[in-house]
Design a protein around this motif. Structure first.
Motif: not given
Length: 348
Positions: A226-239
């Motif tokens: 419907k949105t013509r988007t692709n999910m991308v996953r990021l990894v972030l440190p969160n100390p």
């Protein structure tokens, strides 16, 4: 005002289009503006909206392996921090009590029966430390402490004191929030510029001026229709724990494209079947020229072939040129228009 062609020039392979020549006065009246094709370093910043979620690789679900009753809850609130090995609850289970007795008897007898009885305790979720304590005391306990499998935060608690539990019933869900994921939606047209391990910057409106650096960990192998988007996953440190699950964030993925040939997007005509632009080959002579396009980067259109760096292309007034180009081609009766040399200049 009639635009008149004054010498013979052939359009470069564009059916229904012919070259157009203008005097200086005509070009000024229709506001023709040209810019050179450039080749140089291009940077692209992809901007997207994302959402913080727990890192599934640092999440553990605790389920009951036996039937029993909750004797006591040591951790009774969602959001409580826990450490690996910390007791979460005490579970009373006749099956566990019986399994402990069987193990103590089998241990005294030795042989394969001991290993079988120990395996049964392990399948019930009793740790090596708890089995060692049972061997030391020689006395089965009425309750068994269920411990945390990792350092983290309780994000789900499914039980209450004195509640009966069945095998497979969820008890707790624990997540290590020192590292989180951000799921961002990237438009389909921007996917060629996103690669695994690419650096990304995350900003949160609530924390103005703060930035978190992460990397692209995974590009999902399917598109949202419907949105013509692709999910991308990021990894972030969160100390510091400032990135909280379900929080919305702004994502920027920067990409160095290197040396690329490009023109302003306004220079390009795209009919769906062919793409072309008008090149000023001589003073006042504008020739429709087929080009092979690359992706769009901001307000620039990447060009793969058809023109060279330094060529002058029309960016303003090109719609009028295109209309006149079609008229001249139709009048000539040829798919690729030619114009007789020496024609008189048109009059307004």
């Amino acid at each position: 005002m009639e635009l008149t062609l004054v010498k013979e020039i052939e359009a470069k392979g564009i059916p229904g289009r012919g070259p157009v020549q203008l005097t200086d006065q005509q070009a000024q009246l229709v506001n023709i503006k040209t810019v050179p094709v450039t080749k140089g370093p291009l940077d692209q910043t992809i901007r997207a909206v994302g959402q913080v979620v727990v890192n599934e690789e640092k999440t553990a679900a605790l389920n009951s392996r036996v039937m029993g009753w909750v004797e006591k809850l040591y951790v009774d609130t969602t959001g409580a921090p826990v450490t690996k090995g910390q007791p979460l609850m005490a579970l009373y289970s006749p099956d566990l009590y019986s399994a402990q007795q069987d193990y103590l008897i089998a241990r005294r007898q030795g042989g394969s029966l001991k290993e079988s009885a120990r395996k049964r305790l392990e399948l019930f979720g009793i740790s090596d430390e708890q089995i060692a304590a049972l061997e030391k005391t020689g006395t089965p306990t009425n309750t068994l402490d269920i411990t945390a499998p990792l350092d983290g935060t309780v994000i789900e608690k499914k039980i209450q004191p004195a509640q009966m539990v069945q095998p497979g019933m969820p008890l707790y869900r624990i997540a290590d929030l020192s590292e989180v994921w951000v799921q961002a939606e990237i438009y389909e047209s921007e996917l060629p510029f996103v690669k695994k391990d690419q650096k990304a910057v995350v900003k949160i409106p609530a924390y103005s001026g703060r930035e978190w650096e992460g990397r692209v960990d995974f590009i999902y192998p399917f598109l949202e229709g419907k949105t013509r988007t692709n999910m991308v996953r990021l990894v972030l440190p969160n100390p510091e724990g400032m990135l909280k699950p379900e929080m919305y964030v702004n994502v920027e993925i920067k990409n160095d494209l290197g040396e690329e040939l490009s023109v302003p997007s306004s220079a390009v005509f795209n009919t769906g079947k062919q793409q072309y632009l008008f090149v000023e080959t001589d003073k006042g002579v504008f020739v429709p020229t087929l080009v092979e396009l690359g992706p769009v980067v901001g307000d620039r259109q990447l060009i793969r072939s058809g023109v060279e760096a330094g060529d002058a292309v029309v960016v303003d007034g090109n719609f009028l040129l295109d209309s006149e180009s079609q008229l001249k081609a139709a009048a000539s009766g040829e798919p690729h228009a030619k114009v007789a040399e020496g024609a008189k200049e048109g009059q307004e």
